[in-house]
Design a protein around this motif. Structure first.
Motif, PDB file in Angstrom:
ATOM      1  N   THR A 112      56.011  44.962  22.848  1.00 52.55           N
ATOM      2  CA  THR A 112      54.830  45.153  23.714  1.00 52.55           C
ATOM      3  C   THR A 112      53.729  44.129  23.462  1.00 52.55           C
ATOM      4  OG1 THR A 112      54.175  46.790  22.059  1.00 52.55           O
ATOM      5  CG2 THR A 112      55.078  47.642  24.112  1.00 52.55           C
ATOM      6  N   LEU A 113      53.744  43.462  22.311  1.00 55.70           N
ATOM      7  CA  LEU A 113      52.695  42.471  22.040  1.00 55.70           C
ATOM      8  C   LEU A 113      52.765  41.302  23.025  1.00 55.70           C
ATOM      9  CD1 LEU A 113      52.803  42.264  18.126  1.00 55.70           C
ATOM     10  CD2 LEU A 113      51.339  43.684  19.564  1.00 55.70           C
ATOM     11  N   ARG A 114      53.928  41.130  23.655  1.00 59.76           N
ATOM     12  CA  ARG A 114      54.079  40.021  24.607  1.00 59.76           C
ATOM     13  C   ARG A 114      53.330  40.269  25.917  1.00 59.76           C
ATOM     14  NH1 ARG A 114      60.589  38.697  23.981  1.00 59.76           N
ATOM     15  NH2 ARG A 114      60.401  37.677  21.939  1.00 59.76           N
ATOM     16  N   ASP A 115      53.075  41.560  26.211  1.00 60.22           N
ATOM     17  CA  ASP A 115      52.459  41.894  27.503  1.00 60.22           C
ATOM     18  C   ASP A 115      51.110  41.188  27.651  1.00 60.22           C
ATOM     19  OD1 ASP A 115      54.663  43.475  27.795  1.00 60.22           O
ATOM     20  OD2 ASP A 115      53.625  45.363  27.355  1.00 60.22           O
ATOM     21  N   GLY A 116      51.011  40.327  28.634  1.00 63.78           N
ATOM     22  CA  GLY A 116      49.762  39.608  28.901  1.00 63.78           C
ATOM     23  C   GLY A 116      49.503  38.483  27.909  1.00 63.78           C
ATOM     24  N   ARG A 117      50.438  38.218  27.001  1.00 63.20           N
ATOM     25  CA  ARG A 117      50.239  37.132  26.033  1.00 63.20           C
ATOM     26  C   ARG A 117      51.369  36.119  26.182  1.00 63.20           C
ATOM     27  NH1 ARG A 117      49.031  41.775  22.980  1.00 63.20           N
ATOM     28  NH2 ARG A 117      46.786  42.050  22.662  1.00 63.20           N
ATOM     29  N   PHE A 118      52.217  35.991  25.188  1.00 64.39           N
ATOM     30  CA  PHE A 118      53.295  34.986  25.213  1.00 64.39           C
ATOM     31  C   PHE A 118      54.391  35.445  24.254  1.00 64.39           C
ATOM     32  CE2 PHE A 118      50.193  34.054  21.990  1.00 64.39           C
ATOM     33  CZ  PHE A 118      50.952  33.773  20.876  1.00 64.39           C
ATOM     34  N   SER A 119      55.534  34.740  24.274  1.00 61.90           N
ATOM     35  CA  SER A 119      56.620  35.066  23.340  1.00 61.90           C
ATOM     36  C   SER A 119      56.534  34.192  22.097  1.00 61.90           C
ATOM     37  CB  SER A 119      57.989  34.856  23.991  1.00 61.90           C
ATOM     38  OG  SER A 119      58.102  35.620  25.145  1.00 61.90           O
ATOM     39  N   GLU A 120      56.327  32.900  22.361  1.00 62.44           N
ATOM     40  CA  GLU A 120      56.362  31.952  21.240  1.00 62.44           C
ATOM     41  C   GLU A 120      55.498  30.755  21.610  1.00 62.44           C
ATOM     42  OE1 GLU A 120      60.353  31.253  19.745  1.00 62.44           O
ATOM     43  OE2 GLU A 120      59.792  29.213  19.209  1.00 62.44           O
ATOM     44  N   LYS A 121      54.631  30.318  20.693  1.00 58.14           N
ATOM     45  CA  LYS A 121      53.727  29.220  21.006  1.00 58.14           C
ATOM     46  C   LYS A 121      53.318  28.516  19.717  1.00 58.14           C
ATOM     47  CE  LYS A 121      50.478  29.297  24.869  1.00 58.14           C
ATOM     48  NZ  LYS A 121      49.408  30.038  25.493  1.00 58.14           N
ATOM     49  N   GLU A 122      53.017  27.214  19.844  1.00 59.78           N
ATOM     50  CA  GLU A 122      52.506  26.487  18.676  1.00 59.78           C
ATOM     51  C   GLU A 122      50.994  26.339  18.794  1.00 59.78           C
ATOM     52  OE1 GLU A 122      54.632  22.922  17.805  1.00 59.78           O
ATOM     53  OE2 GLU A 122      56.339  24.078  17.059  1.00 59.78           O
ATOM     54  N   PHE A 123      50.313  26.427  17.657  1.00 56.83           N
ATOM     55  CA  PHE A 123      48.853  26.327  17.640  1.00 56.83           C
ATOM     56  C   PHE A 123      48.399  25.371  16.546  1.00 56.83           C
ATOM     57  CE2 PHE A 123      49.724  30.424  19.520  1.00 56.83           C
ATOM     58  CZ  PHE A 123      48.788  30.516  20.553  1.00 56.83           C
ATOM     59  N   GLU A 124      47.250  24.733  16.808  1.00 51.80           N
ATOM     60  CA  GLU A 124      46.554  23.951  15.771  1.00 51.80           C
ATOM     61  C   GLU A 124      45.460  24.844  15.218  1.00 51.80           C
ATOM     62  OE1 GLU A 124      46.594  21.005  14.305  1.00 51.80           O
ATOM     63  OE2 GLU A 124      48.315  20.130  15.358  1.00 51.80           O
ATOM     64  N   ILE A 125      45.483  25.133  13.943  1.00 45.90           N
ATOM     65  CA  ILE A 125      44.388  25.925  13.362  1.00 45.90           C
ATOM     66  C   ILE A 125      43.818  25.216  12.135  1.00 45.90           C
ATOM     67  CG2 ILE A 125      45.202  28.160  14.225  1.00 45.90           C
ATOM     68  CD1 ILE A 125      46.306  28.723  11.422  1.00 45.90           C
ATOM     69  N   GLU A 126      42.655  25.684  11.725  1.00 46.63           N
ATOM     70  CA  GLU A 126      41.960  25.052  10.603  1.00 46.63           C
ATOM     71  C   GLU A 126      42.666  25.353   9.285  1.00 46.63           C
ATOM     72  OE1 GLU A 126      37.522  25.576   9.152  1.00 46.63           O
ATOM     73  OE2 GLU A 126      37.709  25.432  11.357  1.00 46.63           O
ATOM     74  N   ALA A 127      42.759  24.369   8.413  1.00 46.04           N
ATOM     75  CA  ALA A 127      43.385  24.582   7.104  1.00 46.04           C
ATOM     76  C   ALA A 127      42.635  25.687   6.364  1.00 46.04           C
ATOM     77  CB  ALA A 127      43.360  23.289   6.293  1.00 46.04           C
ATOM     78  N   GLY A 128      43.359  26.507   5.621  1.00 45.85           N
ATOM     79  CA  GLY A 128      42.732  27.589   4.857  1.00 45.85           C
ATOM     80  C   GLY A 128      42.601  28.887   5.639  1.00 45.85           C
ATOM     81  N   SER A 129      43.061  28.909   6.885  1.00 45.65           N
ATOM     82  CA  SER A 129      42.954  30.139   7.691  1.00 45.65           C
ATOM     83  C   SER A 129      43.914  31.206   7.167  1.00 45.65           C
ATOM     84  CB  SER A 129      43.309  29.853   9.150  1.00 45.65           C
ATOM     85  OG  SER A 129      42.445  28.883   9.678  1.00 45.65           O
ATOM     86  N   ASP A 130      43.564  32.477   7.442  1.00 45.52           N
ATOM     87  CA  ASP A 130      44.492  33.562   7.097  1.00 45.52           C
ATOM     88  C   ASP A 130      44.976  34.268   8.371  1.00 45.52           C
ATOM     89  OD1 ASP A 130      42.334  35.033   7.861  1.00 45.52           O
ATOM     90  OD2 ASP A 130      41.879  35.804   5.857  1.00 45.52           O
ATOM     91  N   VAL A 131      45.826  35.274   8.174  1.00 47.48           N
ATOM     92  CA  VAL A 131      46.433  35.981   9.311  1.00 47.48           C
ATOM     93  C   VAL A 131      45.358  36.618  10.203  1.00 47.48           C
ATOM     94  CG1 VAL A 131      47.908  37.944   9.918  1.00 47.48           C
ATOM     95  CG2 VAL A 131      48.626  36.364   8.124  1.00 47.48           C
ATOM     96  N   GLU A 132      44.310  37.095   9.553  1.00 46.31           N
ATOM     97  CA  GLU A 132      43.214  37.741  10.278  1.00 46.31           C
ATOM     98  C   GLU A 132      42.696  36.870  11.434  1.00 46.31           C
ATOM     99  OE1 GLU A 132      41.472  41.094  10.739  1.00 46.31           O
ATOM    100  OE2 GLU A 132      41.910  40.866   8.600  1.00 46.31           O
ATOM    101  N   LEU A 133      42.604  35.571  11.189  1.00 48.97           N
ATOM    102  CA  LEU A 133      42.107  34.655  12.204  1.00 48.97           C
ATOM    103  C   LEU A 133      42.992  34.689  13.462  1.00 48.97           C
ATOM    104  CD1 LEU A 133      40.222  31.832  12.669  1.00 48.97           C
ATOM    105  CD2 LEU A 133      42.555  30.944  12.579  1.00 48.97           C
ATOM    106  N   LEU A 134      44.304  34.717  13.222  1.00 48.06           N
ATOM    107  CA  LEU A 134      45.231  34.757  14.368  1.00 48.06           C
ATOM    108  C   LEU A 134      45.063  36.050  15.156  1.00 48.06           C
ATOM    109  CD1 LEU A 134      48.463  33.296  12.740  1.00 48.06           C
ATOM    110  CD2 LEU A 134      46.937  32.146  14.332  1.00 48.06           C
TER     111      LEU A 134
END
Lengths: 578, 74
Positions: free
Chosen positions: B10-32
């Motif tokens: 259900t997490l895919r609903d209105g979002r995506f299945s698989e994607k690549e992202f650029e995030i800041e070094a030192g980020s944790d899961v919470e940020l995502l």
């Protein structure tokens, strides 16, 4: 539900019927009753296909009542696959109908003369058993079509296909579902072969004119059932994930965890996982006009089942369960859902355990009989079983026999029974259950995937050995008790997380029988059942050395985590110390 | 740094299945979780490179992160 029906298939002049009260087995239903009868009445050294073995069919304590989820039936015997005690469990309509007919158990005893085949018909007026040569070697779907013509589609049937008649080690016993299709199976351990050895093809159960079983305290029962149903509806797993995607929602998750056995347990991830995932299959079902949300018996509120249509929108099979999608899919390298659904249909039709069949075909692929990934070759191998050719009989005898015959070292079995869809190197808790269960390798006997992967009922790191023995022990005890109530095991997701839902189950049992059981009594029942099963197996020749995984799980690393099974023998030997 | 994010069920609903992202070094899961508007109770099961992770797990370059809603089967 206070009677036991015994049918002696060896009696002179044809099968003899005897009805008795169940006073000898007070307060027992489902697995408790099948185990008590087998442990108490069958010689542990009996040949599983011989006259001394018995086949016991028992609905659970709450079956046939208004309790939600109470449609599971237990089928017990000495197993021709493991050589130990067996309880195979099935959904479908049979439990509810049999319980309403008043039977705590049907016990098939003795053995019909070679070549004779019988049908048993039970309705409110009594029991009738007749020769049924017209049913000989009929596959389950054809058999049920014939029964429909004579008995209508409101009855419930318990039957075997050709695999059962041939007494093959992977033969299952089918139960019809709400649409009168033979889709729900007591699959494991060759119970169908034992029914075949008795010479009984089908039991037709007709509850016309009968009502639900009545609780001792209807008001309290109604209230407890309401709380129980509410608990199932609000828990995220039983209330939303299982209805939407069915059990196959696990493909992506177990693949991600690196514990999805691929190409006969050589790898823990399958490149084609996405093509056979619950998300993909639910999508195919919706597009083709099939039903992805469906209960396997009346009174089911979880509805994890479904139907699967072919490309032309025609019914092909029930929605294949996760174990089947894995066994015939990833484990054989097959990524085509249509081929997997066809294999599911053929297994149901011939009356075969999908787990042991998928495992046997993967072993055959390892032996070079077919290529991994070749769905048509897998279909042809199952068809060989249906035809009863020598090759088919070998495959239909399960993975252990197939490995022996074709000289394959990698046979993923414990006590002769094939492992299901979780590699014990990457998910160590389930390895403890596979090794130590009285049933042979069986995920349902103590489903450690809960805390190892799903984070239901706590969390125990799947890649470490710590905490796995205690987890498996507690789940094996709880499961034995749940298997005695007639409740679907999937209620465990809600009762492990929600104390009030567990209490509602106990309240329902108390209100129904006028008892005052506590959670401790439930645990005591689970321990009592496991102790009876262990004792039987010991007398049948099992030792601690049978509570081990095959050596290669200790020596051959499983990618991607390069994991080995690391629970020690001493730890395994402590599972039953309580 | 670059990470791959996979969503299931259900997490895919209105979002995506698989994607690549650029995030800041030192980020944790919470940020995502914040990026995808997900609450803790929405994602009880998190894997990073096939191993269980938590909300405060630090993300490394090229990590493969999978989020699952509450699911079960068997």
């Amino acid at each position: 539900m206070d009677k036991i029906l015994r049918i002696n298939m060896s009696a002179k002049g044809g099968p003899a019927l005897k009805e008795e009260s169940n006073a000898k087995y007070p307060g027992m239903g489902g697995r408790a009753l099948t185990t008590a009868i087998i442990a108490g009445e069958v010689h542990p050294m009996a040949n599983p296909l011989g006259e001394e073995n018995k086949l016991v069919i028992a609905p659970g304590l709450l079956s046939g009542s208004a309790a939600a989820m109470s449609g599971r039936i237990s089928i017990g015997c000495k197993s021709p696959l493991t050589g130990g005690i067996k309880e195979a469990n099935s959904g479908g309509q049979a439990a509810q109908v049999m319980a309403r007919l008043g039977y705590a158990a049907i016990v098939l005893e003795g053995r019909a003369p070679e070549g004779e085949l019988y049908k048993v018909v039970i309705n409110k007026d009594g029991v009738k058993i007749d020769k049924a040569p017209e049913y000989k070697m009929l596959p389950n779907y054809d058999l049920i079509e014939k029964v429909k013509a004579t008995h209508g589609d409101k009855v419930a049937c318990i039957s075997i296909g050709p695999a059962g008649e041939m007494k093959l080690g992977a033969a299952s016993i089918a139960c019809t579902d709400m649409e009168f299709r033979p889709t729900r199976h007591a699959g494991r351990g060759g119970v169908g072969a034992v029914m075949g050895s008795k010479g009984v093809k089908i039991i037709i159960l007709d509850d016309a004119g009968l009502e639900n079983r009545k609780p001792a305290d209807p008001e309290k029962f109604r209230e407890a059932n309401k709380v129980f149903v509410e608990g199932l509806r609000t828990h995220a797993v039983t209330g939303s994930a299982l209805p939407a995607y069915g059990t196959n929602v696990l493909v992506n998750l177990i693949n991600e965890a690196g514990g999805f056995p691929t190409n006969n347990f050589k790898e823990g991830r399958f490149a084609g996982a996405s093509s056979i995932s619950g998300e993909t299959i639910a999508d195919i079902e919706t597009k083709r006009g099939a039903n992805p949300t469906h209960g396997c018996h009346r009174g089911c509120v979880i509805r994890c089942s479904g139907t699967y249509h072919d490309k032309n929108g025609k019914f092909l099979s029930k929605q294949p369960e996760y174990e089947t999608v894995w066994a015939h899919g990833a484990n054989c390298g097959i990524d085509d859902p249509d081929k997997i659904a066809m294999l599911d249909f053929l297994d149901d039709n011939y009356g075969l355990d999908t787990i042991d069949m998928g495992a046997a075909i993967a072993v055959a692929m390892d032996a070079g009989l077919a290529k991994f990934g070749d769905g048509d070759a897998a279909i042809n191998l199952i068809k060989e079983v249906g035809k009863g050719t020598p090759l088919g009989r070998i495959i239909g005898s399960g993975a252990a026999t197939t490995a022996k015959v074709f000289g394959v070292e990698r046979a993923p079995v414990v006590k002769g029974q094939a492992m299901p869809a979780y590699d014990p190197r990457a998910i160590q808790g389930i390895g403890v259950t596979y090794a130590t269960s009285t049933q042979g390798a069986d995920h349902t006997a103590g489903y450690c995937i809960t805390a190892n992967v799903l984070k239901v009922g706590g969390f125990v790191d799947p890649l470490k050995s710590e905490g796995q023995v205690e987890l498996s022990r507690n789940l094996q005890i709880a499961t034995a008790a749940i298997d005695s109530t007639g409740m679907c095991l999937f209620i465990a997701f809600a009762i492990l997380d929600q104390p009030e839902t567990f209490q509602a189950l106990i309240d329902m049992l108390n209100a129904f029988y006028g008892l005052s059981m506590t959670a401790d009594d439930v645990a005591a029942l689970g321990k009592q059942i496991l102790t009876m099963e262990r004792d039987f197996n010991k007398k049948a020749g099992f030792t601690a050395l049978d509570d081990r995984l095959p050596r290669y799980f200790y020596t051959e690393k499983l990618p991607p985590h390069n994991a080995l099974f690391t629970v020690t023998d001493e730890e395994l030997d402590s599972v039953y110390n309580w | 740094m670059k990470v791959k994010v996979k969503l299931f069920a259900t997490l895919r609903d209105g979002r995506f299945s698989e994607k690549e992202f650029e995030i800041e070094a030192g980020s944790d899961v919470e940020l995502l979780l914040k990026m995808f508007n997900l609450k803790h109770e929405d994602v009880p099961i998190i894997f990073i490179n096939g191993r269980h992770a938590d909300f405060d797990t630090r993300i490394m370059d090229n990590d493969d992160i999978a989020f699952f809603p509450p699911i079960g089967g068997g």
